[in-house]
Design a protein around this motif. Sequence first.
Motif, PDB file in Angstrom:
ATOM      1  N   HIS A  26       0.822  -1.213   0.000  1.00 47.20           N
ATOM      2  CA  HIS A  26       0.000   0.000   0.000  1.00 47.20           C
ATOM      3  C   HIS A  26       0.859   1.269   0.000  1.00 47.20           C
ATOM      4  O   HIS A  26       0.418   2.318   0.436  1.00 47.20           O
ATOM      5  CB  HIS A  26      -0.938  -0.012   1.204  1.00 47.20           C
ATOM      6  N   ARG A  27       2.073   1.149  -0.489  1.00 47.11           N
ATOM      7  CA  ARG A  27       3.037   2.252  -0.488  1.00 47.11           C
ATOM      8  C   ARG A  27       2.482   3.517  -1.126  1.00 47.11           C
ATOM      9  O   ARG A  27       2.752   4.633  -0.675  1.00 47.11           O
ATOM     10  CB  ARG A  27       4.302   1.803  -1.230  1.00 47.11           C
ATOM     11  N   TYR A  28       1.705   3.383  -2.177  1.00 52.81           N
ATOM     12  CA  TYR A  28       1.301   4.545  -2.980  1.00 52.81           C
ATOM     13  C   TYR A  28      -0.171   4.908  -2.790  1.00 52.81           C
ATOM     14  O   TYR A  28      -0.771   5.543  -3.652  1.00 52.81           O
ATOM     15  CB  TYR A  28       1.603   4.267  -4.449  1.00 52.81           C
ATOM     16  N   VAL A  29      -0.718   4.525  -1.641  1.00 56.02           N
ATOM     17  CA  VAL A  29      -2.143   4.743  -1.407  1.00 56.02           C
ATOM     18  C   VAL A  29      -2.522   6.226  -1.394  1.00 56.02           C
ATOM     19  O   VAL A  29      -3.636   6.598  -1.773  1.00 56.02           O
ATOM     20  CB  VAL A  29      -2.566   4.066  -0.077  1.00 56.02           C
ATOM     21  N   GLU A  30      -1.592   7.093  -1.004  1.00 55.37           N
ATOM     22  CA  GLU A  30      -1.901   8.527  -0.927  1.00 55.37           C
ATOM     23  C   GLU A  30      -1.483   9.305  -2.170  1.00 55.37           C
ATOM     24  O   GLU A  30      -1.707  10.519  -2.233  1.00 55.37           O
ATOM     25  CB  GLU A  30      -1.240   9.146   0.305  1.00 55.37           C
ATOM     26  N   VAL A  31      -0.902   8.642  -3.141  1.00 53.99           N
ATOM     27  CA  VAL A  31      -0.443   9.353  -4.338  1.00 53.99           C
ATOM     28  C   VAL A  31      -0.997   8.713  -5.610  1.00 53.99           C
ATOM     29  O   VAL A  31      -0.392   8.830  -6.684  1.00 53.99           O
ATOM     30  CB  VAL A  31       1.107   9.411  -4.408  1.00 53.99           C
ATOM     31  N   ASP A  32      -2.135   8.052  -5.485  1.00 53.60           N
ATOM     32  CA  ASP A  32      -2.699   7.381  -6.659  1.00 53.60           C
ATOM     33  C   ASP A  32      -3.701   8.251  -7.408  1.00 53.60           C
ATOM     34  O   ASP A  32      -4.397   7.777  -8.301  1.00 53.60           O
ATOM     35  CB  ASP A  32      -3.344   6.048  -6.270  1.00 53.60           C
ATOM     36  N   SER A  63       6.853  14.608 -14.573  1.00 55.34           N
ATOM     37  CA  SER A  63       6.933  13.151 -14.562  1.00 55.34           C
ATOM     38  C   SER A  63       7.989  12.778 -13.527  1.00 55.34           C
ATOM     39  O   SER A  63       9.108  13.297 -13.550  1.00 55.34           O
ATOM     40  CB  SER A  63       7.313  12.615 -15.937  1.00 55.34           C
ATOM     41  N   GLY A  64       7.632  11.959 -12.610  1.00 55.50           N
ATOM     42  CA  GLY A  64       8.602  11.628 -11.562  1.00 55.50           C
ATOM     43  C   GLY A  64       8.395  10.211 -11.050  1.00 55.50           C
ATOM     44  O   GLY A  64       7.408   9.561 -11.360  1.00 55.50           O
ATOM     45  N   PHE A  65       9.460   9.790 -10.260  1.00 61.51           N
ATOM     46  CA  PHE A  65      10.566  10.685  -9.915  1.00 61.51           C
ATOM     47  C   PHE A  65      11.914   9.975 -10.075  1.00 61.51           C
ATOM     48  O   PHE A  65      12.950  10.579  -9.920  1.00 61.51           O
ATOM     49  CB  PHE A  65      10.441  11.174  -8.451  1.00 61.51           C
ATOM     50  N   ILE A 181       7.384  16.146  -1.432  1.00 55.62           N
ATOM     51  CA  ILE A 181       6.034  15.777  -0.985  1.00 55.62           C
ATOM     52  C   ILE A 181       5.770  14.305  -1.278  1.00 55.62           C
ATOM     53  O   ILE A 181       5.243  13.570  -0.428  1.00 55.62           O
ATOM     54  CB  ILE A 181       4.987  16.660  -1.679  1.00 55.62           C
ATOM     55  N   TYR A 182       6.139  13.864  -2.464  1.00 52.05           N
ATOM     56  CA  TYR A 182       5.934  12.472  -2.871  1.00 52.05           C
ATOM     57  C   TYR A 182       6.669  11.515  -1.936  1.00 52.05           C
ATOM     58  O   TYR A 182       6.109  10.512  -1.475  1.00 52.05           O
ATOM     59  CB  TYR A 182       6.415  12.293  -4.308  1.00 52.05           C
ATOM     60  N   GLU A 183       7.915  11.819  -1.647  1.00 50.50           N
ATOM     61  CA  GLU A 183       8.703  10.954  -0.781  1.00 50.50           C
ATOM     62  C   GLU A 183       8.130  10.931   0.631  1.00 50.50           C
ATOM     63  O   GLU A 183       8.161   9.893   1.306  1.00 50.50           O
ATOM     64  CB  GLU A 183      10.160  11.431  -0.759  1.00 50.50           C
ATOM     65  N   GLY A 184       7.605  12.071   1.089  1.00 51.47           N
ATOM     66  CA  GLY A 184       6.984  12.111   2.403  1.00 51.47           C
ATOM     67  C   GLY A 184       5.745  11.248   2.477  1.00 51.47           C
ATOM     68  O   GLY A 184       5.550  10.492   3.437  1.00 51.47           O
TER      69      GLY A 184
END
Length: 213
Positions: A26-32, A63-65, A181-184
Motif C-alpha cells: 500500500h506504499r502509494y495509497v496517498e499518491v494514486d 513526470s517523476g521521480f 512531498i511524494y517521498e513524504g
Amino acid sequence: MKQITVDIFSFSELQPDVKKRVLEKHRYVEVDDTNWYRFELMAFTELCSLLGILTSPEQIFFSGFYHQGAGSTFRCTINVLEMVKAVSQKVWEKEDFRKIHFTACPCQPRILQQIEKGNIDCRFFTCIPNRGYYIDLHEDHRFHLLSNGSNIERELLILFDWIKRNINELNTHLYQSLQSIYEGLTSDEAVADFLEANEWAFTCDGRLANHLV
C-alpha cells in the motif's frame, strides 16, 4: 451451515514482518490520484505571479521521480520589467521561499528603460516541449527608431540568458518540491499513519479485510 471465525487486526497489531509486506503493498495509497500535488501547483503559480510570471496549475506538467526522463515544465508568459524589479527586491524571500537563488539582471539599465518606453517591444514565454520535461523558453522582439541595433541585440541576448537561468531555477524548485512531498507521502511512517487513521483492517497475514468489518 459452517461458520468461519476470522481474527481482524489493525495495522499496529500486525507482526513486524507482516507490517513490512503491508507497507510495500500500500506504499502509494496517498499518491494514486492528483490531489496530493494540487496545493503545491497552486503555491507555485502564486510564487510565479510574485515574479511577473503568468502561469496556472493547468499549464504545469511533470513526470517523476526515479526514472530516465523525469522532470517538470510549465507554460508561462513573462513580464520582463516586473521580473527584474521583483528579483532586485527579492520578493520571494518575503513569502518564505528562501531556498530559491535568483541572480540580479545583468542587462544594461538603458535597455530596460527602452522596453519600458515601448521603443523595444519584446515578449518572453515558455512552451511545453513535444518530448521531455524541461524549460523551452522563446523570445520575440522588434525595436523602433533606435541606433546601435547590434548592441541592442546583444543586450537582449543577455536578458534572454538571464531569464532562462532564473526560470530554470524556478523549475528546479518546482520539481524538488513535488519530489519532497511524494517521498513524504510514500514513507513508511506516512503510510502507517494513513492505515491507522483510516482504520484499515487486516487478516493476520496482511490481507485487507475492510469488507469483513
